[in-house]
Each structure stands twice: as C-alpha cells, then as structure tokens.
Design a protein around this motif. Structure first.
Motif, short mmCIF file in Angstrom:
data_model
loop_
_atom_site.label_atom_id
_atom_site.label_comp_id
_atom_site.label_asym_id
_atom_site.label_seq_id
_atom_site.Cartn_x
_atom_site.Cartn_y
_atom_site.Cartn_z
N UNK A 194 0.81 -1.21 0.00
CA UNK A 194 0.00 0.00 0.00
C UNK A 194 0.84 1.25 0.00
N UNK A 195 0.34 2.26 0.70
CA UNK A 195 1.00 3.56 0.70
C UNK A 195 2.38 3.51 1.34
N UNK A 196 2.58 2.65 2.35
CA UNK A 196 3.87 2.59 3.02
C UNK A 196 4.98 2.13 2.08
N UNK A 197 4.63 1.28 1.13
CA UNK A 197 5.63 0.78 0.19
C UNK A 197 5.75 1.60 -1.07
N UNK A 198 5.00 2.70 -1.15
CA UNK A 198 4.94 3.48 -2.38
C UNK A 198 6.29 4.09 -2.74
N UNK A 199 7.00 4.58 -1.73
CA UNK A 199 8.27 5.27 -1.99
C UNK A 199 9.24 4.31 -2.67
N UNK A 200 9.41 3.12 -2.12
CA UNK A 200 10.29 2.11 -2.71
C UNK A 200 9.74 1.68 -4.06
N UNK A 201 8.41 1.51 -4.13
CA UNK A 201 7.79 1.02 -5.36
C UNK A 201 7.98 1.93 -6.55
N UNK A 202 7.89 3.23 -6.35
CA UNK A 202 8.02 4.17 -7.46
C UNK A 202 9.43 4.08 -8.07
N UNK A 203 10.45 4.11 -7.21
CA UNK A 203 11.81 4.05 -7.73
C UNK A 203 12.12 2.68 -8.33
N UNK A 204 11.56 1.63 -7.74
CA UNK A 204 11.74 0.29 -8.29
C UNK A 204 11.13 0.21 -9.69
N UNK A 205 9.94 0.78 -9.86
CA UNK A 205 9.28 0.75 -11.17
C UNK A 205 10.10 1.49 -12.23
N UNK A 206 10.62 2.65 -11.88
CA UNK A 206 11.46 3.40 -12.82
C UNK A 206 12.70 2.60 -13.23
N UNK A 207 13.40 2.08 -12.24
CA UNK A 207 14.65 1.37 -12.51
C UNK A 207 14.39 0.08 -13.29
N UNK A 208 13.35 -0.67 -12.88
CA UNK A 208 13.04 -1.93 -13.56
C UNK A 208 12.65 -1.69 -15.01
N UNK A 209 11.82 -0.67 -15.27
CA UNK A 209 11.41 -0.38 -16.64
C UNK A 209 12.61 0.05 -17.49
N UNK A 210 13.50 0.83 -16.90
CA UNK A 210 14.69 1.28 -17.65
C UNK A 210 15.63 0.11 -17.96
N UNK A 211 15.81 -0.79 -16.99
CA UNK A 211 16.66 -1.96 -17.23
C UNK A 211 16.05 -2.85 -18.31
N UNK A 212 14.75 -3.06 -18.22
CA UNK A 212 14.07 -3.87 -19.24
C UNK A 212 14.23 -3.23 -20.61
N UNK A 213 14.03 -1.92 -20.68
CA UNK A 213 14.20 -1.21 -21.95
C UNK A 213 15.60 -1.34 -22.49
N UNK A 214 16.60 -1.22 -21.61
CA UNK A 214 18.01 -1.32 -22.02
C UNK A 214 18.31 -2.68 -22.64
N UNK A 215 17.87 -3.74 -21.98
CA UNK A 215 18.17 -5.09 -22.47
C UNK A 215 17.44 -5.39 -23.78
N UNK A 216 16.22 -4.86 -23.92
CA UNK A 216 15.48 -5.06 -25.17
C UNK A 216 16.14 -4.31 -26.32
N UNK A 217 16.54 -3.06 -26.06
CA UNK A 217 17.14 -2.26 -27.12
C UNK A 217 18.53 -2.77 -27.52
#
Length: 428
Positions: free
Chosen positions: A133-156
């Motif tokens: 929930x909200x308590x994990x939001x701070x970690x979740x937002x940065x995790x989502x950014x980093x994970x999406x960028x890593x996935x994009x990097x490996x695909x490209x």
C-alpha cells in the motif's frame, strides 16, 4: 488580481509544459491514473464503513460485523494501491519507449516483490499488506522506474530470443521478453541479497531510516508542526502518502500530548497542549482530507466552468464531506501539478498558524483529548474535538474561507486552462 493571475500563468504554465513532457513524470502521473478508479471505489466504501457514531446506533457487535463485511472493498483497493501504481508506472514508461508496456508493468511489480520482505510474525512466504500500500509506495516508485529502464536497455540491446516465422505472435512476444525480464529481476535479487548483509537488512528499512531518523529529532510545538504539515503536502505532491509517512514518526508524540489534554479535561483543569493528535486530525486533515480540499470542492462549484472540474466536484464532494479526498488528489490532479503547488503548500501552513494561535490565545478552546472519528464531517468534528464548544466549529468554518481565498486565483487558472482545452477539442 487579473495582472497577478496573468503573472502566475506566465510563470507556471511553461513549467507545467516542461513537466508534462518529461517521460518519468508522465509515467508517474499516468501510473496514478491507473489506480484512480480503484482508489475511488475503495474511498467510497471507507466512508460507508466508518459513518460517525454508527456503532452507538446499531451496537458495537453489529458494527464490527458491518465493518468486517465491507472491509474487503478497501483492503483490495486502497490498502494495496501501491501495486496498481507500480504496474501503471512500469507499463507507461515502457510504452513511452515504444515497447510492450505490459511487460514493463509486470517486471516492475515482480522487482518490487523481490525487494519486499516476505515474512509476517515469523511466518515466511507472507507479504504484509502494508508493504503493498502507501507505506511501500516510496520504494515502489523508484523500483518501477529502474526496472522499466533496465528492461528497456536489455530489449534495445537486442538481448532477446527471436522465434522463427509462423510462431504465434503472443508466443513470440513472450520469448522475446524472457531474457530482458530475467536479467532485470536478477539485478533486483542481487540488490536484495546485498542489503541483507547490511545493518538495514532490507531496502525498505534503509528508506524508512533515511526518511524517519532526521524527523525524530523534532518535537512538538508550532515549528515542528508546520514542518510536519509541509512535509505531508510535499510528499503528497510527489505521489507519496504524506500522512502515513509523517504520522509514523509524529503519532507517538501527538498521541501522548492528546492523552495529557484528556486527563486535564476530565479533571477540569487547564488543558496543557495546543498541538495534539486531534489538532492535526480535526483542524487540518479533518477538513476534507490532507490539504483541506473540501474548501477546494466548494470553490469548484462556485467558479468552475470546465466540464472536467465540474464532474470532479460532483465526484469528490460526497467523499470529501467525510474527509476522504483521494478523488481530488488524483483527479484534479494535485500530484505533480505545478499550477497548484503554491496553494497546496501554503494553505495548510497558514491554517496551522491560525489554528495554533487561536488556541494559544484562548479565542478557541484547545483540543480536549477526545478522539473524534476521522470521518466525522467538518464543523461537527470541531465542535466535538474541543469538548462540545461552538468555537471549534467556527474555527473550522473560518479556516475553510482562508483555504478558499488562497486557492481561488490558482483554481481559476486551472479551470480556464481546462475550459480552453475542452473548447479546442470540440472545434477539431
């Protein structure tokens, strides 16, 4: 006033355009939009399940059964809203790069789960709801950014499995995502393992320690309260549940002060504290939710011309009357909206100062230590919190006028912007 509004438009609108064109902020905003209908659903049932004093009308046992029956509505939405936001951010950021958005969403969520401690009360394999929930939001937002960028990097980099022609498209896409997802999640698994060898043990503990420890040096009093209120607003502006983050640090202080006032109230002696838990919950949060947005809703009905604001006012008013304002926070939106950052930060600080000195000087009675349900509508809550004194309700009413006055020029600009965009869309 017109010149002032023109000045604000000249300064703030270019900033808004730049932020709207930033892919990370856009992904963050759109990620919250994914969660919006679920948040609204949960908010409605939070209000229904917590009608003030319903327990006295139907009895405590019946009220407990009533809340238990309605509990899953909010538990499956508001309590785990972080999961929807994380998936939404991963999806939108990946899609922004022209890739398969769904894989960005699921890899972001899986990465977050890898970092999340999976133990509750000594039982392994169980994920605490609070982390989702909200308590994990701070970690979740940065995790989502980093994970999406890593996935994009490996695909490209084309580190993918290419299936031969004739293989069904769905199967081909799944195998193409296999290696990028595997590499991305492996990175987060390594991060989890590395943190297990540190004093923090988990990423969550590290984040909470970094945020909370500097705040623990603060005590009670006006400066600390203004600082806490300002942090709540800042966290909310960036999409984090400021109330939960700040309350986790200040609640022990505020509740202790609250108990001192209750003891004095019951003994018929002078109340020692101005700032208490009810000071925050009744005279700040208890006026439509964080940021006191009930006054904003009323203002929307008075000056709103755009269809977007009019519909938002209709949608947010019922929940806002019971101090649930997620529809306004996510629908206006308040998150990452530079057009309203000034009133969003300024109004609660001004009201905090007004309320503090009104009580310090004796114009308004101090909170009596009575715990008023947080869903109690304004005016009634102020009356009850001050020991059934009309001055408490009057102060809330005055503060709503103050909030509306601060918000008026900024909401006027926002409404004008929406109204013009709607007219342009109709002409196309």
């Amino acid at each position: 006033m017109n010149k002032f509004m023109e000045f604000l438009e000249k300064i703030l609108l270019p900033i808004a355009d730049k932020l709207n064109n930033n892919r990370y902020l856009t992904a963050l905003r759109d990620g919250f939009m994914v969660a919006l209908p679920l948040i609204i659903f949960g908010s409605i049932f939070v209000v229904i399940a917590n009608f003030p004093f319903l327990d006295r009308l139907i009895g405590e046992e019946a009220f407990a059964a009533y809340q238990e029956a309605l509990g899953p509505a909010s538990a499956a939405t508001l309590s785990i809203m972080g999961t929807f936001v994380i998936i939404g951010i991963g999806y939108n950021l990946t899609k922004n790069y022209g890739l398969e958005g769904i894989y960005g969403g699921v890899v972001a969520f899986a990465a977050f789960l890898i970092l999340t401690p999976q133990m509750v009360d000594g039982v392994s394999g169980v994920i605490p709801t609070s982390s989702l929930g909200a308590e994990g939001m701070f970690v979740g937002i940065f995790t989502a950014f980093i994970a999406a960028e890593l996935y994009r990097l490996f695909v490209q980099k084309e580190w993918t499995i290419k299936m031969p022609a004739g293989v069904p498209d769905a199967v081909s896409r799944s195998f193409s995502a296999l290696i990028p997802i595997t590499l991305t999640l492996s990175v987060f698994l390594i991060i989890r393992i590395l943190f297990s060898f540190t004093p923090f043990e988990t990423v969550q503990n590290f984040i909470y320690t970094v945020i909370q420890e500097p705040l623990t040096v603060l005590g009670s009093g006006l400066p600390a309260t203004v600082f806490a209120v300002l942090l709540i607003q800042i966290f909310w502006f960036f999409g984090l549940h400021g109330q939960i983050i700040i309350n986790s640090v200040f609640d022990p202080i505020w509740y202790a002060l609250n108990d001192q006032n209750l003891t004095a109230f019951q003994a018929g002696t002078e109340l020692p504290n101005v700032v208490t838990k009810q000071f925050i919950d009744t005279f700040l949060v208890g006026m439509g939710g964080s940021g006191m947005t009930l006054a904003v809703i009323i203002l929307i009905f008075l000056i709103g011309r755009s269809r977007q604001l009019k519909e938002l006012g209709k949608l947010g008013a019922p929940a806002g009357a019971f101090n649930v304002n997620e529809p306004i926070i996510f629908g206006l939106p308040i998150i990452m909206n530079p057009l309203i950052i000034i009133p969003w930060l300024l109004a609660p600080v001004v009201v905090t100062v007004i309320t503090y000195y009104s009580m310090l000087t004796g114009i308004v009675p101090r909170p009596a230590g009575i715990i008023v349900p947080w869903t109690t509508p304004p005016l009634l809550s102020g009356f009850l919190a001050t020991g059934n004194q009309w001055q408490g309700a009057a102060l809330q009413l005055f503060n709503m006028f103050v909030v509306a006055a601060i918000w008026w020029p900024f909401l006027k600009i926002l409404d004008k912007n929406y109204y013009e965009n709607e007219n342009k869309a109709e002409k196309k």
